[in-house]
Design a protein around this motif. Sequence first.
Motif: not given
Length: 488
Positions: A152-160, A218-235
């Motif tokens: 793929a694009d070789g990029v993977d992000t994950r929140a712990y 596997d990559d979810m985090a809150f913004t400074a305003d308290g919204d929840l941002k969910v990131d998905f890897d390519r593909g």
Amino acid sequence: MPRRALAPVLLLLGSLALTAACSTGSSPADSAPSPDGRSGTGGNDTGTQVDLTRLKGVSIVSDSSTDRSCPWATSYPDVPGADKVTAAMKKDVEGRLAVFLGTDIGGPPSCGGSPGADGSEGPELNVSFSFLVASGDVLGVRLATVDRTSNADGVDTRAYWYDGAAKKYRPSSGLIADDSRDAFVSALKKRLLKREGVTSDTVEASLGDRENRDAYLDDMAFTADGDLKVDFDRGTVGVPPAGRISVTLPKSTVTPWLSDFGSRAQQQTTDPDDKLDLGAAHTPAPTVAAQPDPGEDTTDCSQAKCIALTFDDGPAAPETGTLLKYLAQYKARATFFVVGQNVATHPDIVRAEMKSGHEIANHSWNHPVLTNLTPAQIRSQLERTTAAIKDATGQEPTLFRPPYGAIDDRVKAATSLSPVLWDVDTLDWKSHDPAKVAQTVISQAEPNDVVLVHDIHPTSVAAVPEILRTLTARGYHFVTVSHLRATL
């Protein structure tokens, strides 16, 4: 390149960089995932989002090679009291490195076994970190991985995530209450289906299976305003050409679905406490103290035997503090090529380096192969690190060392910093043996050489007293790179 030809070439590279320098900057976020839509990758250039003064006693677990044919660098934080999340990151990082090197299937290292996915880039593995939350009883860390051998694009992000109240490691899915998962996923699907490159088939393939869908969340985090941002890897939720995709759910929508831990993580993101308290059993290590500054260096390296010890990839706790004591015993000066993400975590150590009479130089934000990046990404890597150094010391560096020695015209044109390579490579990342590291320097070093060591390895730091003792007895003076250049 012949040894004695190196110094003039370095000076030439520096002058070329100065004349070709680009004055335009790039946002620190130019490579971070963008809100609610398509995300950029930026060669794994992640940003710190929390007040790191809340972190006490943290150490950065770093390792890297200096082999340009097989470049890899990994790092993740070890925070007192959060042993379980550290263990989770350690397991994942070591697993990724084993797959990249090919050691997971036995046999000698294969370094990915193939060039990059587009055929134009060689293999590279880079794992870096950023803090999402470090407040109260909540810790959140994101690891960002670039693997240029990926299809793929070789990029993977994950929140712990770490729950200090329960003393448990939490995956990102743990932010959502069990009985709210279906409603949460349903809302995600509706938003995803509005994205270009996303179809009902691609969404169902990843999020339709209840048993396996958490692996994609596997990559979810809150913004400074308290919204929840969910990131998905390519593909994963879209076709590969759509790239990385992110969805942001408003605070008002997501709050009712949060678990108890998710509610605390949200609160500590929007309204953080004054400190992080995870119930660590041990007392955090004290701040590294500066050593006596040896004062003005009057050594004339055109007449005396000089050597420039350089230490890469730090600062590291407690290794760098120990190293400063060894250098002070011999009134030896050194040049520290620091990594930006570590500077941001340990500004006190960088200040101690400067106050002890040493030179601070730039080694990028998170140790990527700069020649694989765009000009904007190169500038971001170096400018963010320079800013972190200035914040810590009040002074901007004038030198930089490209990771793995990878430099080309685009890298030189992206910065006014003068590049520095090396004459002697201790290969201390391969041989964690103090005696061998010391002997490599003692047997190979010649007058006016630049020596490469890493202060992230305890074994390398342990080699320094023997190097200082033996070469001092042979009449060598230990100087900074800038002093060596200025007096040759």
